[in-house]
Design an enzyme around this catalytic site. Structure first.
Site, PDB file in Angstrom:
ATOM      1  N   GLU A  64      -5.721  -4.200  -1.372  1.00 49.96           N
ATOM      2  CA  GLU A  64      -6.141  -5.333  -0.546  1.00 49.96           C
ATOM      3  C   GLU A  64      -7.250  -6.163  -1.181  1.00 49.96           C
ATOM      4  O   GLU A  64      -7.564  -7.247  -0.693  1.00 49.96           O
ATOM      5  CB  GLU A  64      -6.622  -4.835   0.821  1.00 49.96           C
ATOM      6  CG  GLU A  64      -5.538  -4.262   1.694  1.00 49.96           C
ATOM      7  CD  GLU A  64      -5.296  -2.774   1.497  1.00 49.96           C
ATOM      8  OE1 GLU A  64      -4.720  -2.138   2.373  1.00 49.96           O
ATOM      9  OE2 GLU A  64      -5.702  -2.246   0.422  1.00 49.96           O
TER      10      GLU A  64
ATOM     11  N   THR B 153       0.848  -1.181   0.000  1.00 51.62           N
ATOM     12  CA  THR B 153       0.000   0.000   0.000  1.00 51.62           C
ATOM     13  C   THR B 153       0.889   1.238   0.000  1.00 51.62           C
ATOM     14  O   THR B 153       2.080   1.165   0.273  1.00 51.62           O
ATOM     15  CB  THR B 153      -0.910   0.026   1.235  1.00 51.62           C
ATOM     16  OG1 THR B 153      -0.082   0.091   2.414  1.00 51.62           O
ATOM     17  CG2 THR B 153      -1.754  -1.233   1.302  1.00 51.62           C
TER      18      THR B 153
ATOM     19  N   LYS C 194     -16.815  15.827   9.945  1.00 51.43           N
ATOM     20  CA  LYS C 194     -17.872  15.591  10.925  1.00 51.43           C
ATOM     21  C   LYS C 194     -18.300  16.927  11.508  1.00 51.43           C
ATOM     22  O   LYS C 194     -17.599  17.517  12.328  1.00 51.43           O
ATOM     23  CB  LYS C 194     -17.388  14.641  12.021  1.00 51.43           C
ATOM     24  CG  LYS C 194     -17.068  13.247  11.493  1.00 51.43           C
ATOM     25  CD  LYS C 194     -16.629  12.291  12.584  1.00 51.43           C
ATOM     26  CE  LYS C 194     -16.331  10.914  12.008  1.00 51.43           C
ATOM     27  NZ  LYS C 194     -15.882   9.963  13.032  1.00 51.43           N
TER      28      LYS C 194
ATOM     29  N   TRP D 271     -22.011  13.555   9.140  1.00 48.46           N
ATOM     30  CA  TRP D 271     -20.928  13.396   8.179  1.00 48.46           C
ATOM     31  C   TRP D 271     -21.216  14.183   6.905  1.00 48.46           C
ATOM     32  O   TRP D 271     -22.330  14.172   6.380  1.00 48.46           O
ATOM     33  CB  TRP D 271     -20.736  11.914   7.828  1.00 48.46           C
ATOM     34  CG  TRP D 271     -20.095  11.124   8.923  1.00 48.46           C
ATOM     35  CD1 TRP D 271     -19.581  11.603  10.089  1.00 48.46           C
ATOM     36  CD2 TRP D 271     -19.909   9.706   8.949  1.00 48.46           C
ATOM     37  NE1 TRP D 271     -19.072  10.586  10.848  1.00 48.46           N
ATOM     38  CE2 TRP D 271     -19.261   9.401  10.180  1.00 48.46           C
ATOM     39  CE3 TRP D 271     -20.203   8.672   8.077  1.00 48.46           C
ATOM     40  CZ2 TRP D 271     -18.911   8.108  10.533  1.00 48.46           C
ATOM     41  CZ3 TRP D 271     -19.860   7.379   8.431  1.00 48.46           C
ATOM     42  CH2 TRP D 271     -19.222   7.103   9.649  1.00 48.46           C
TER      43      TRP D 271
END
Length: 976
Positions: free
Chosen positions: A338, A193, A447, A452
């Site tokens: 992944e 990654t 937030k 959100w």
């Protein structure tokens, strides 16, 4: 009951075998790094890949070894992929767009032993090789005429043996090489990654996971590839296997066009038209360049039918431009390293296809639906499932056979929840039709007042403004709402705009409470190595920014700004050091996918300077931590902050981040570092990699108390002193020493104080027998001394010494007789024609230092009885009970009997798969703690059930019949 079908391991060599046999004449076209277009075929790719395999074997590469590639998308790169994977080695793709420090870190952590590279990246190689003590060979993808004449490293590297020419080496090798034959769970590829939060983490793909991923990509609602397609994979092979295209193209027999190092709009358009490309895949920035090129040249697209866009949210303007101007379908996709990487695709359903195009657009902008083989779910912060109503924001989790179960070398610890789902780190919604939409990364979501706000949605709308080149949204602190969004905009060249223009543009397109509290115009928006906006860098640059609304809410004076003036520039790229240097163009002018020429920051001297700079930064940070805290300052106003900042200057992507941001744990190079010794395997498993750890705890061996020596009985000896007692005491100690060594070694190995090589091989099998035979001579001497010194007084010690020696030799002779005919290797199998293999989980648990698990091992020269013979032959002699067991009972009954036998032996189950009929377990000897791995396979047979077993020691060398006894005992229990 199990099916009666043939079993074939899903290994990737079968893909290129298939392509060579059934699509052998299909072209593979490459724009070479040297310049010309090069044409080859799948048949030639297959032939040369086998030559690569023989080359790697000649260099000492073994199954499980990691081989690095630092290269563009080319035919040579594909050959090397299959050559590495075909022999069971692991292809580790390195991303050249990372910082040199990161590339070195990743290659070292991955344990790369050989690196293949293109000419383009030799400056990077020159800078990182001194940090890679395990890499002796670097093979350059070129011919003899293009090999560099004066290649110099940026530092000392006594381990490095120089550059090798790929074409010369390939020509020397044979194309006759046996591929495959290993378990489909064997590791095939390693991809790290980007490491935007902490150290990069390795994702280890298996042959099975990549094979299944290939099947998934070939589904019509995924990529829908066929032999009739011509595929241009612009997405690099170092980005999650080019999204699987390097496997799916040869699997279908599609013609493949490799773009090499040139990925600008003009170069991509040329390949599209001259090669008749029908399908392509890349990130949005590449397609923006292509569309800009087409617009400026009035170009056309004649054969391209579909493009897959992923890596970042695709703006509506790109989707509409492709469809409405050029008739090309855009499939919006989402995935991760992944996930292999396909996760979801926005392929239209039958119901949506019937709607007008404008009504389809909201679904085309979403990341889409999962294909067969991928499961999704949304959860809240407490892990509770959320509804798929298109409104509930939740943590996106994913599960399936192509999804990572853990990171390489255990980085990050446990990454799956109790149901086996992987938390992607994304915040998303899923609507009633199953379309998933990423609303943010969990670390990027704003937030505000407990709710959100999706930064991605605001960015996608803002970038549609005709004056916007790039847009980014981040959250900044607010005294009342916790966080509020601000919009950062990079304008197109020559454009000017005001804050109100962009706020008006957003009106009606987002909820009012989502409206950014400020618009900041910037000269640069940094992109990471994968082409995504790097918000970590933006947040760092904006850390002292104070919202006008926040100041007002806090009761401070309202910030004044001139009407119609652009908002003050409150962030700027970090100034680069003089050693590193700066290029002339800002990073956003160079697309994430297009980097044909290296920036000055990749010169060898510059790479070395960057590594040393990281040390200085870390040192300064450490000093800052121990310095006295400064008194809190007054709130900073926007004007004051803007006045204090230097004028923004363009900076290259190679220096867009501070090295300390990339590697916060420790400097990569120690002061006055000497040439490095090879990094031990154990060091790879110690997170963080470059931080010294305390010595491992070990239970010390507690010696027993010595008996007090008897005082001389001068009266009994006539007053001359007892000269015989010390001699007899020495004889007793010598006689006891073998037993002390064996018991001490057993305890030491059991509790971790001694390794097996010392405890078992050296002390128990070597020194103890030698001393036992030596003590036989000292015992005879003790008898003579006892008779001379007074047999009545000394016979007990003489007999004790002799008895201890006899007992020790008796035990050793019994052990030798029991294990004397045992092969000096702990590998026993019932069927050597098709020996059982272990799963990836077991192989990972065994570790790199364990004895290799081979399909047809031979015994090493030096074995007195079996030197050089095949283990299969020796097993038949030394363990005749280890034979395939055929039972007149159902496979299900036989499986349960096998499971019972394993548990009765006290072994720890690792795999319990009754559907596949596979059991895997681990055992450990009590005294020496020597570990073995066991696999049992129950399959249908014409008579009922067939049971095969294989038991392999983790430690090299003989096991004195331990595994033979285990296999024989389990077979006896199963057979009743």
């Amino acid at each position: 009951m199990q099916g009666l079908m043939q079993h074939g391991a899903l290994t990737l060599d079968k893909i290129i075998d298939h392509a060579a046999q059934w699509h052998g004449g299909r072209e593979v076209v490459t724009r070479s790094v040297e310049g010309p277009i090069v044409r080859t075929t799948y048949r030639e790719i297959h032939d040369r890949a086998k030559r690569v395999s023989n080359l790697l074997l000649a260099l000492g590469i073994k199954p499980g070894d990691r081989v690095g590639t630092l290269a563009w998308n080319t035919g040579r790169h594909i050959e090397t992929w299959y050559g590495i994977m075909g022999i069971g080695a692991v292809c580790h793709t390195l991303n050249p767009r990372l910082f040199p420090e990161q590339i070195a870190w990743i290659a070292d952590h991955g344990g790369d032993k050989v690196i293949f590279t293109d000419l383009t990246f030799l400056p990077i190689i020159a800078g990182i090789i001194p940090r890679l003590p395990n890499v002796e060979h670097v093979i350059v993808f070129t011919d003899r005429d293009h090999m560099p004449e004066n290649f110099q490293l940026a530092g000392e590297a006594p381990h490095f043996k120089g550059l090798l020419c790929y074409e010369d080496l390939i020509a020397e090798q044979s194309a006759d090489c046996v591929w495959g034959g290993f378990d489909e769970g064997t590791a095939a590829g390693l991809c790290y990654t980007s490491g935007t939060t902490g150290d990069p983490k390795g994702v280890m793909y298996s042959h099975r996971s990549n094979f299944l991923h290939t099947f998934i990509t070939m589904q019509p609602d995924v990529m829908g590839l066929s032999q009739r397609d011509v595929i241009l994979p612009v997405v690099p092979m170092f980005h999650a296997n080019a999204w699987g295209v390097a496997f799916s193209a040869p699997a279908t027999g599609a013609k493949i066009v490799m773009p090499g190092a040139r990925m600008d709009g003009a170069a991509i358009h040329e390949l599209l038209e001259t090669e008749g490309v029908t399908f392509s895949a890349a990130v949005p920035t590449v397609w923006q360049m292509l569309l800009q090129h087409l617009e400026s040249t009035n170009g056309t697209i004649s054969t391209l039918k579909k493009v897959v866009i992923g890596g970042a949210a695709c703006p509506e303007t790109i989707i509409r431009a492709f469809q409405e101007k050029y008739g090309v379908e855009v499939v919006h996709a989402w995935g991760m390293t992944e996930t292999s990487p396909v996760g979801t695709l926005s392929t239209m359903t039958d119901a949506l296809e019937k709607l007008p195009y404008d009504q389809q657009m909201p679904y085309r902008l979403k990341q889409g639906r999962p294909p067969m083989g991928v499961e999704l779910k949304l959860t809240d912060d407490d892990g509770k499932a959320l509804p798929h109503d298109g409104k509930a924001f939740g943590h996106l989790k994913i599960r399936g056979p192509i999804i990572a179960a853990e990171y390489f070398r255990g980085a990050g610890g446990k990454i799956l929840d109790e149901d086996g789902f992987f938390d992607t780190g994304d915040v998303a919604t899923i609507d009633e039709m199953g379309f998933m939409q990423i609303t943010d990364r969990a670390k990027d979501v704003v937030k505000s007042g407990g709710e959100w706000i999706s930064t991605i949605e605001i960015e996608n709308i803002a970038v549609g403004h005709p004056k916007a080149a790039l847009a980014a949204v981040i959250g900044v602190p607010h005294p009342k709402w916790d966080e509020r969004p601000i919009l950062l905009v990079k304008l197109k060249e020559g454009e000017t705009a005001t804050k109100e223009e962009f706020l008006d543009f957003l009106q009606g397109k987002i909820a009012k409470w989502w409206m950014p509290d400020d618009v900041v115009f910037v000269d640069e928006i940094p992109l990471g190595a994968t082409g995504k906006i790097d918000k970590k860098v933006i947040r760092q640059r904006m850390k002292d920014y104070v919202l006008p609304t926040a100041v007002a809410a806090a009761g401070a004076a309202t910030l004044a700004a001139a009407d119609g003036a652009a908002a003050p520039v409150l962030y700027a790229p970090e100034p680069a050091s003089e050693e590193i240097g700066e290029p002339d163009e800002p990073v956003e002018e160079v697309a994430a996918e297009a980097e044909p020429v290296l920036e000055p920051a990749h010169e060898p001297e510059v790479v070395a300077a960057r590594i040393l700079a990281s040390e200085a930064v870390a040192t300064e940070a450490a000093e800052a931590e121990v310095s006295e805290p400064e008194p809190a300052s007054e709130p900073v106003t926007a004007e004051a902050l803007a006045a204090s900042l230097p004028d923004p200057e363009p900076v290259a992507q190679a220096v867009a981040q501070d090295p300390e941001d990339v590697f916060p744990h420790a400097p990569l190079v120690e002061p006055d570092a000497k040439p490095l010794a090879p990094t031990p395997e154990a060091a790879f498993d110690a997170p963080p990699v470059f931080v010294a750890e305390e010595a491992p705890l070990a239970m010390p061996i507690q010696p027993g108390r010595k008996a007090k020596a008897a005082k001389p009985d001068k009266a009994a000896s006539g007053g001359k002193g007892d000269w015989a007692s010390p001699i007899l005491l020495v004889a007793v100690l010598v006689a006891a020493l073998p037993a002390v060594l064996i018991v001490g070694a057993a305890l030491g190995a059991r509790f971790g104080g001694l390794d097996k090589a010392i405890a078992y091989d050296l002390l128990t099998r070597d020194l103890a027998p030698r001393i036992a035979w030596l003590s036989l001579g000292t015992d005879v001497l003790a008898l003579i001394v006892a008779m001379i010194g007074g047999i009545g007084r000394h016979w007990k010690r003489a007999v004790l010494a002799l008895g201890m020696t006899a007992a020790t030799l008796g035990v050793l002779l019994v052990a030798t007789s029991l294990g004397g005919r045992a092969a000096p290797v702990g590998d026993v199998a019932t069927d050597w024609k098709a020996p059982l293999a272990f799963s990836e989980a077991v192989m990972n648990a065994r570790g790199e230092a364990a004895a290799p698990v081979l399909d047809d091992p031979s015994l090493p020269v030096g074995s007195e009885l079996f030197a050089g013979r095949r283990v299969a032959e020796v097993n038949a002699e030394t363990c005749p009970a280890a034979r395939t067991l055929v039972l007149e009972r159902s496979p299900a009954d036989a499986y349960e009997a096998a499971k019972t036998a394993v548990q009765a032996k006290g072994l720890k189950l690792v795999t319990d798969d009754p559907i596949d009929g596979r059991l895997e377990a681990g055992g450990e000897s009590f005294w020496f703690g020597m570990r073995d791995d066991l696999v049992i396979r129950v399959r249908p047979d014409t008579a009922g059930a067939r049971v095969d077993i294989r038991s392999v020691a983790r430690d090299a060398g003989g096991d004195l019949g331990r595994n033979c006894g285990r296999v024989s005992g389990i077979l006896k229990v199963i057979g009743g």
